[in-house]
Design an enzyme around this catalytic site. Structure first.
Site, short mmCIF file in Angstrom:
data_model
loop_
_atom_site.label_atom_id
_atom_site.label_comp_id
_atom_site.label_asym_id
_atom_site.label_seq_id
_atom_site.Cartn_x
_atom_site.Cartn_y
_atom_site.Cartn_z
N ASP A 1 0.85 -1.13 0.11
CA ASP A 1 0.10 -0.01 -0.02
C ASP A 1 0.79 1.18 -0.06
OD1 ASP A 1 -2.37 1.33 -0.22
OD2 ASP A 1 -2.58 1.32 2.23
N TYR B 1 1.20 5.82 -0.22
CA TYR B 1 0.84 6.84 0.55
C TYR B 1 0.98 8.05 -0.25
CZ TYR B 1 1.22 9.53 5.24
OH TYR B 1 1.04 10.40 6.03
N HIS C 1 -3.80 14.05 1.19
CA HIS C 1 -3.93 12.98 2.54
C HIS C 1 -2.76 13.21 3.40
CE1 HIS C 1 -4.74 9.64 4.75
NE2 HIS C 1 -3.69 9.02 4.40
N ARG D 1 0.94 15.90 13.63
CA ARG D 1 2.23 16.27 13.56
C ARG D 1 2.29 17.89 13.68
NH1 ARG D 1 3.27 11.57 10.55
NH2 ARG D 1 3.02 12.69 8.69
N GLU E 1 -10.84 3.81 3.92
CA GLU E 1 -9.89 4.58 3.17
C GLU E 1 -10.19 4.33 1.59
OE1 GLU E 1 -5.73 4.46 4.14
OE2 GLU E 1 -5.88 5.45 5.92
N GLU F 1 -9.27 4.44 -1.99
CA GLU F 1 -8.14 4.05 -2.61
C GLU F 1 -8.55 3.33 -4.03
OE1 GLU F 1 -4.83 2.22 -0.80
OE2 GLU F 1 -5.13 3.27 1.15
N ASP G 1 -9.18 0.49 2.04
CA ASP G 1 -8.12 0.13 2.95
C ASP G 1 -8.97 0.40 4.75
OD1 ASP G 1 -5.78 -0.36 4.41
OD2 ASP G 1 -4.99 1.53 4.02
N ARG H 1 -8.45 3.77 13.57
CA ARG H 1 -7.37 4.72 13.86
C ARG H 1 -6.96 4.57 15.39
NH1 ARG H 1 -6.31 6.29 8.96
NH2 ARG H 1 -8.20 6.68 7.80
N GLN I 1 -4.26 2.05 15.36
CA GLN I 1 -3.12 2.48 14.59
C GLN I 1 -2.28 3.47 15.52
OE1 GLN I 1 -4.54 4.09 10.94
NE2 GLN I 1 -2.43 4.96 10.26
N TYR J 1 1.63 2.32 15.65
CA TYR J 1 2.43 2.45 14.47
C TYR J 1 3.93 2.82 14.62
CZ TYR J 1 2.19 7.38 13.61
OH TYR J 1 2.43 8.87 13.32
N LYS K 1 -4.97 -2.12 10.23
CA LYS K 1 -5.05 -2.15 8.87
C LYS K 1 -5.25 -3.76 8.51
CE LYS K 1 -3.83 2.02 7.46
NZ LYS K 1 -4.45 2.83 6.64
N THR L 1 -9.17 -5.88 3.97
CA THR L 1 -9.21 -4.56 2.91
C THR L 1 -10.22 -5.22 1.68
OG1 THR L 1 -6.69 -4.53 3.39
CG2 THR L 1 -7.65 -3.77 1.05
N THR M 1 -4.77 6.74 0.45
CA THR M 1 -5.96 7.57 0.37
C THR M 1 -5.61 8.44 -0.68
OG1 THR M 1 -5.85 6.75 2.73
CG2 THR M 1 -7.52 8.57 2.14
N GLU N 1 -10.37 12.57 7.81
CA GLU N 1 -10.05 13.98 7.33
C GLU N 1 -11.31 14.75 7.06
OE1 GLU N 1 -7.72 11.47 4.22
OE2 GLU N 1 -6.90 13.47 3.70
#
Lengths: 427, 427
Positions: B135, B137, B142, B151, B208, B210, B242, B246, B249, B253, B262, B266, B358, B372
């Site tokens: 997968d 990114y 996203h 962050r 997600e 995708e 996907d 959350r 995760q 992670y 995850k 899927t 995503t 999001e």
């Protein structure tokens, strides 16, 4: 059903050199190619590879419920799928067939000729078709060393580490058996002090000393495997070299984890040593503090006392042992790893491979990677030929060995050996 | 060889509803189970599923080099392995067979009866055996949204993001086709403000949006696929959900990436739309600045204009569209992803799946996840039935649709639809 194959007093009519990893008490499973280009499932005693497909055709497994072509296949997946009762019946039967007191095959030259090969005359293959490969990170010493080097020496372990057997997904398509050479990978790296990356051969190729376990198909999607049931879904173990490119890893791994730094190659030993064979070497693992959450709690002995060592052999020199470690140092057990992996309902299939993560011991000579052994390249290792190593050089062969030993018996894995070639060049 | 199957003026003798995703210009490939429990490779025109195995047995592919049982299989892997010349020959031939002017099958009732089914009478299967699932990114929007939330809003993109099509390995064993429900996963999470984790049902299950592409076997181990050759090793595309937990995760992670958050499920759409069918919808991707390293540089049009939308359907209400996005927003192209993935010599096999990551667009209503769209749950979405959603509720069905459209033709993917069930309960 008793594991009669483990009887330490049993001897085979096949010659077994002293200090062999493969006495009649081992009986591992693998897949090999004969000189006649026949692929078969087999086992090994001493330095003999034994064709289980031929044994089945000659009716030596009479009375055990097996499909007709069970051992005439190029992977062990179907056999593993049959479950632990069948594994044990077959392993016990093989011990009987090769017992010094049993004349049936011993005294039948015609049968022996189609069943028994010198290991040097066969080519070992991958023993299973690996659908999914997961790698854990379960050595506290390794996680602490990495944390000290790259994060905060005072808070080396991340907050989740003592609660979760941390793991991530690896790549199945590049798992190869011992003997297959591996190319130094190309990749993106960020030179020290720069802000723009460059592309070229990795300069920091490393090994990671690991073991791996092979599962059977154990659950449907959505269902978990409780920790107290997990062991019966583990078929056996192999040695595993989780080849790693440290410079690629450093630049790529935040935030989604290692990718190209790892997926260029993973090498495994070709004989799967069954959990039944390892049973006498069960031991207590490290004390877990804080207490894990209930779904990870287990009592009793769930670690295994497996001596491990790593050698580096330069192209034109003898090998040098660079690390001696032990599987019993692992903080999280295989059953805890499997219970955690399926705690969200993740389906596990027959032939899936789960790596332990780098197995570092408590002392500096028991670390499981060059990254730790040389502390990021600061303290090169002196080799027997006078050369030095910070990481792995082109044309070095990395050899990992593992065995269990008590007063009565030695059960080993043989080795996983692979040479690092220069970067791939197109013809 | 020309892609005659794309002729926009061609009509089929099979009825194709207006606004169908499957005109005769599409001709996707899939695998289905008939009411008679026969599994076969097939294609779709309008609302008809077409049995390619039966067509082959009736000699409709005469003159094309195919193994005898090519379409009488339960996966497309062998067909994909035959390469893009064969894919194109077969697709062109299917267009001929169903062309309004071609009487051969049209006027043969006996043949039609064994070849053509109503899609409602067949059960779609996974189209390929997926050896490895990666997968990516690759949506800048996203990655920026996630970076802002978790962050630094001022430095939302990580330093490597504009240089690397960041990706990671996913789990193949839990990839399911549209229609298969998914259980809310259990897992470890760290409650806000706590230092000790808890175990229980995830409270933040998300989708997600995708797409995924399916590769052919393209390289040997050690060898890379140059970016300018990458497209010819891509068979086609699917829609991909996907599923993500959350809260799991967030706790698990760091440092090795998402794992149990995850790998519980899927979901993919069952018809693989070929790159040939998508050819008319090629477009320019976003300008890449800074310039990627040479091994990722490409000129021309390597993005595809594919309209995407996501709906949530509560158990007892009509669906609400919650996002409209487009595949053309992706910063990194599929060919850049494949070139990067193999730049270290990682082997790619027929049937491997690579997810886009995503796909978020530039506006708030084009984001590709609830995370999001609701900005971490702060701004719930109003549903048509008056209820609100921060994340996905038990018994909600998430439906993703995708199609390309120009003045002459509409080529679509159908949908990937899957219901979120409550946590799995053992009987």
């Amino acid at each position: 059903m008793a594991i009669t194959a483990n009887d330490p007093h049993r001897k085979s009519w096949l010659d077994v050199p002293s200090e062999s990893d493969f006495p009649i008490q081992n009986i591992p499973f693998g897949v090999f190619l004969t000189k006649e280009h026949v692929v078969t499932i087999g086992t090994r005693i001493g330095d003999y590879a034994i064709d289980l497909g031929a044994l089945q055709q000659l009716d030596y497994f009479e009375g055990i419920e097996l499909t007709d072509d069970m051992f005439m296949q190029d992977t062990l997946n179907d056999f593993i799928s049959d479950g632990h009762k069948t594994w044990r019946q077959v392993r016990n039967r093989i011990a009987d067939i090769f017992d010094a007191e049993n004349p049936k095959l011993r005294d039948n030259k015609e049968h022996r000729e189609v069943v028994i090969f010198n290991v040097s005359d066969v080519e070992m293959q991958l023993p299973v078709l690996i659908g999914d490969y997961t790698d854990f990170y379960s050595s506290r010493e390794h996680a602490t060393n990495v944390g000290k080097m790259f994060r905060d020496p005072e808070n080396a372990l991340l907050p989740n580490w003592l609660h979760i057997p941390v793991g991530y997904h690896g790549r199945s398509s590049t798992i190869v058996p011992s003997g297959i050479p591996v190319h130094r990978p190309m990749g993106q790296t960020l030179p020290n002090g720069e802000t723009t990356p460059v592309f070229g051969p990795s300069r920091l190729v490393d090994f990671e000393l690991e073991t791996g376990f092979i599962t059977t198909d154990a659950n449907i999607m959505g269902e978990n495997i409780p920790v107290h049931e997990a062991e019966e879904h583990i078929f056996g173990m192999v040695l595993l070299n989780d080849w790693s490119a440290r410079d690629i890893q450093k630049w790529e791994y935040v935030p989604l984890g290692p990718f190209l730094a790892k997926n260029f190659a993973t090498s495994i030993s070709p004989w799967i040593v069954t959990m039944d064979a390892l049973e006498p070497f069960r031991t207590k693992g490290p004390k877990q503090n804080p207490m894990p959450l209930p779904y990870l709690q287990q009592k009793g002995k769930h670690a295994f006392d497996i001596c491990l060592e790593v050698s580096i052999k330069p192209e034109k020199a003898e090998e040098t042992i660079v690390s001696k470690s032990n599987f019993k140092y692992m903080y999280w057990s295989m059953s805890q790893q499997l219970a955690h992996h399926t705690s969200n309902g993740c389906r596990v299939n027959s032939g899936d491979l789960m790596g332990s993560g780098t197995i570092s011991g408590p002392t500096e000579d028991s670390f499981g990677s060059m990254l730790e052994l040389t502390w990021g390249g600061k303290n090169p290792i002196k080799m027997n030929d006078g050369s030095e190593r910070k990481f792995i050089n082109d044309n070095d062969t990395v050899i990992m060995r593992g065995y269990c030993k008590n007063a009565e018996v030695r059960i080993g894995f043989g080795e996983v050996s692979s040479k690092l070639l220069p970067p791939f060049a197109r013809n």
